[in-house]
Design a protein around this motif. Sequence first.
Motif, PDB file in Angstrom:
ATOM      1  N   GLY A  57       0.803  -1.223   0.000  1.00  0.00           N
ATOM      2  CA  GLY A  57       0.000   0.000   0.000  1.00  0.00           C
ATOM      3  C   GLY A  57       0.839   1.277   0.000  1.00  0.00           C
ATOM      4  O   GLY A  57       1.727   1.452   0.826  1.00  0.00           O
ATOM      5  N   CYS A  58       0.532   2.168  -0.933  1.00  0.00           N
ATOM      6  CA  CYS A  58       1.321   3.408  -1.068  1.00  0.00           C
ATOM      7  C   CYS A  58       0.963   4.392   0.048  1.00  0.00           C
ATOM      8  O   CYS A  58      -0.189   4.488   0.466  1.00  0.00           O
ATOM      9  N   VAL A  59       1.967   5.113   0.509  1.00  0.00           N
ATOM     10  CA  VAL A  59       1.815   6.069   1.612  1.00  0.00           C
ATOM     11  C   VAL A  59       2.375   7.415   1.164  1.00  0.00           C
ATOM     12  O   VAL A  59       3.502   7.487   0.667  1.00  0.00           O
ATOM     13  N   ASP A  60       1.586   8.465   1.332  1.00  0.00           N
ATOM     14  CA  ASP A  60       2.022   9.814   0.976  1.00  0.00           C
ATOM     15  C   ASP A  60       2.412  10.554   2.260  1.00  0.00           C
ATOM     16  O   ASP A  60       1.549  10.844   3.098  1.00  0.00           O
ATOM     17  N   VAL A  61       3.695  10.855   2.393  1.00  0.00           N
ATOM     18  CA  VAL A  61       4.182  11.450   3.653  1.00  0.00           C
ATOM     19  C   VAL A  61       3.978  12.959   3.725  1.00  0.00           C
ATOM     20  O   VAL A  61       4.379  13.587   4.710  1.00  0.00           O
ATOM     21  N   PHE A  88      -3.519   5.736  -2.561  1.00  0.00           N
ATOM     22  CA  PHE A  88      -2.794   5.797  -1.291  1.00  0.00           C
ATOM     23  C   PHE A  88      -3.645   5.231  -0.151  1.00  0.00           C
ATOM     24  O   PHE A  88      -4.817   5.567  -0.024  1.00  0.00           O
ATOM     25  N   VAL A  89      -3.015   4.401   0.681  1.00  0.00           N
ATOM     26  CA  VAL A  89      -3.722   3.812   1.820  1.00  0.00           C
ATOM     27  C   VAL A  89      -3.502   4.611   3.101  1.00  0.00           C
ATOM     28  O   VAL A  89      -4.188   4.381   4.101  1.00  0.00           O
ATOM     29  N   ALA A  90      -2.538   5.521   3.079  1.00  0.00           N
ATOM     30  CA  ALA A  90      -2.259   6.326   4.275  1.00  0.00           C
ATOM     31  C   ALA A  90      -1.585   7.625   3.851  1.00  0.00           C
ATOM     32  O   ALA A  90      -0.897   7.672   2.827  1.00  0.00           O
ATOM     33  N   ARG A 121      -5.635   5.829   6.012  1.00  0.00           N
ATOM     34  CA  ARG A 121      -5.287   6.184   7.389  1.00  0.00           C
ATOM     35  C   ARG A 121      -4.598   7.546   7.412  1.00  0.00           C
ATOM     36  O   ARG A 121      -3.882   7.910   6.480  1.00  0.00           O
ATOM     37  N   VAL A 122      -4.845   8.302   8.480  1.00  0.00           N
ATOM     38  CA  VAL A 122      -4.294   9.657   8.598  1.00  0.00           C
ATOM     39  C   VAL A 122      -3.322   9.695   9.773  1.00  0.00           C
ATOM     40  O   VAL A 122      -3.708   9.411  10.911  1.00  0.00           O
ATOM     41  N   PHE A 123      -2.071  10.032   9.482  1.00  0.00           N
ATOM     42  CA  PHE A 123      -1.055  10.145  10.516  1.00  0.00           C
ATOM     43  C   PHE A 123      -0.667  11.620  10.651  1.00  0.00           C
ATOM     44  O   PHE A 123      -0.114  12.204   9.717  1.00  0.00           O
ATOM     45  N   PRO A 124      -0.953  12.218  11.806  1.00  0.00           N
ATOM     46  CA  PRO A 124      -0.654  13.645  11.952  1.00  0.00           C
ATOM     47  C   PRO A 124       0.840  13.913  12.121  1.00  0.00           C
ATOM     48  O   PRO A 124       1.568  13.132  12.737  1.00  0.00           O
TER      49      PRO A 124
END
Length: 436
Positions: A57-61, A88-90, A121-124
């Motif tokens: 799963g791709c993640v956009d930082v 994007f999964v996160a 998913r959202v990572f602050p």
Amino acid sequence: MKRILFKSGTLVDPGSGRVWQADLLVEEGRIKAIDSGMAAPRGTEVVNADGCLIFPGCVDVHVHLREPGFEYKETIATGVRAAVRGGFVAVAAMPNTRPVADSAAVVGYVRARGEEEGLARVFPVGALSRGSEGKEMAPLGEMRQAGAVAFSDDGRWLADAQLMRRVMEYARMLKAPVISHCEEPTLTKGGVMNEGITATVLGLRGMPAAAEEIAVARDIILAEFTGCHLHVAHISTAGAVRLVREAKSRGLKVTAEVTPHHFTLTEEAVQGYATCAKVNPPLRTRADVEALREALADGTIDIIATDHAPHAREEKEVEFDQAPFGISGLETAIALVFTELVHKGILNLPQAAAKLSLNPRRLLGLPGGVLAEGEPAELTLIDPEREEEVDPAAFASKGRNTPFAGWRLKGWPVGVVVRGKWIPVRPLPGEGLREI
Ligand SMILES: [Zn+2]
């Protein structure tokens, strides 16, 4: 949780560098089995993945979700839909909201809102300084406890070197990276595009490459001094690439990301006062784009991130000087990676998967990013042959501000697996055939 069997996909594992065709069974949110000719156990959802690439799963930082405070530009609800539609999964949400995410309360709010949506998913990301004003340290420890995965004053550079030193010392103790928006502000004051011939012809005030490079150099020196992991956001110049390459060659904990617009476009995209191409850092020269592509290929640049910066239409439909910086990037990123890098032979498939999934996860301390039995089953399925024209009207994001409208791109996400669910976003390559 239900089982999903992906039949005959082409698996791309950045962990081992392998690319091979197989079936992949997802159960209880994990990769249960990878094998060929697998039969579907009773009650299994079967997805024909023939012709699809399966990436972890791709993640956009680097995204701006605008909530709280600027919900007319984007909300967490629309942002996570844009993320999923973009494959994007996160996402990691930058803290330049109103109020700024400089406290456990705001960080916790962003995290909880992301969970409520139940999609990507959202990572602050927590701020480095209070209000991102560059004066006082923000409460990093309490934000870390509330779920902050990294710290950044993105949108601004923390110019006070002593404060940056202290922040880096603290972030190192908390085992979190500092993401720096590298822009020496006295050199870019009033600037609206890259400093150079195009700015001169257009009569616009420029932002020199030196402003980015001075900031990158200082931050690398402080990373070495403190032992902190420095992550350089949206790197855009050949000189900044050289500095990161040198730091890495000495084994420093320095990583870097590049955006699809910076590895695709030059400053000439601004011609005609195109506010859709007004972005910070600005689009640079052909030589810079070449240096960014080389740095992606040789591993100097670890991550591809969008800097997704949605704005309302009326904000961008003003004079160039007045328009805000930013591009709505989540829904075109993977297609640009395939069209500009994979199909042109700059990145092979495992490299592309590393820069979109494994390396972003490593930066944020998230598990996964490899395709192996027992690993978390977050997946991105991509049809590398699908051609589609970019249509901002079809974006899930509220921000339709893109310089890529009307571009015909090849290689699009067709769906993701996140939170144990298969979410299709485009037809599978086999689907058209089945109708005949
Ligand atoms: Zn930035």
